[in-house]
Design an enzyme around this catalytic site. Structure first.
Site: not given
Ligand code: THU
Length: 134
Positions: A42-44, A55, A86, A89
């Site tokens: 995940n990249i915020e 994903e 989620c 994805c």
């Molecule tokens: N996140 C994912 O990378 N994949 C998921 O299926 C659910 C959520 C990440 C997004 C965000 O950076 C962090 O989890 C918290 O929501």
């Protein structure tokens, strides 16, 4: 490649997660039908809504390298347990491979639970893609 090996790669990828806002690192490892592995994290962003999940990073890496058929994807959090993808994805998985297996490790049971993408996103939105569009 077995689930354990793919899981190990997803866990290893976790260290590259950029998640300073949620402090919730997620790692993914995607196995393609050709037998290649693409990892994702995940990249915020300070503008929170621009965040992308692990994903989708893995899937978009694969698609941008010319791969569209996927076997399975392991998704993991820092405690080692599986993270159910989620809805966004799931939709992206179904675009390319409705039969892709989503593999989630359950540390209490010490086993992998496997779901097909179309089972965890039934009645999904799809459009026909013709040869020209492909
Ligand atoms: N996140 C994912 O990378 N994949 C998921 O299926 C659910 C959520 C990440 C997004 C965000 O950076 C962090 O989890 C918290 O929501």
């Amino acid at each position: 490649m077995d689930n354990k090996e793919l899981y190990r790669l997803a866990l290893e990828a976790l260290k590259y997660s950029y998640s300073p806002y949620s402090r919730f690192p997620v790692g993914a490892a995607l196995l393609t039908k050709k037998g290649n592995v693409y990892t994702g994290v995940n990249i915020e962003n300070a503008s929170y809504g621009l965040t992308i999940c692990a994903e989708r990073v893995a899937i978009f890496k694969a698609v941008s390298q010319g791969e569209r058929s996927f076997e399975k994807i392991v998704v993991v959090g820092k405690d080692g347990n599986g993270i159910p993808p989620c809805g966004a994805c799931r939709q992206v998985m179904i675009e390319f491979s409705p039969e892709i297996e989503v593999v989630l490790y359950d540390s209490k049971k010490d086993e992998f639970i496997v779901y097909k993408a179309h089972e965890i996103l039934p009645i999904s939105f799809r459009l026909e893609v013709n040869d020209e569009q492909q």
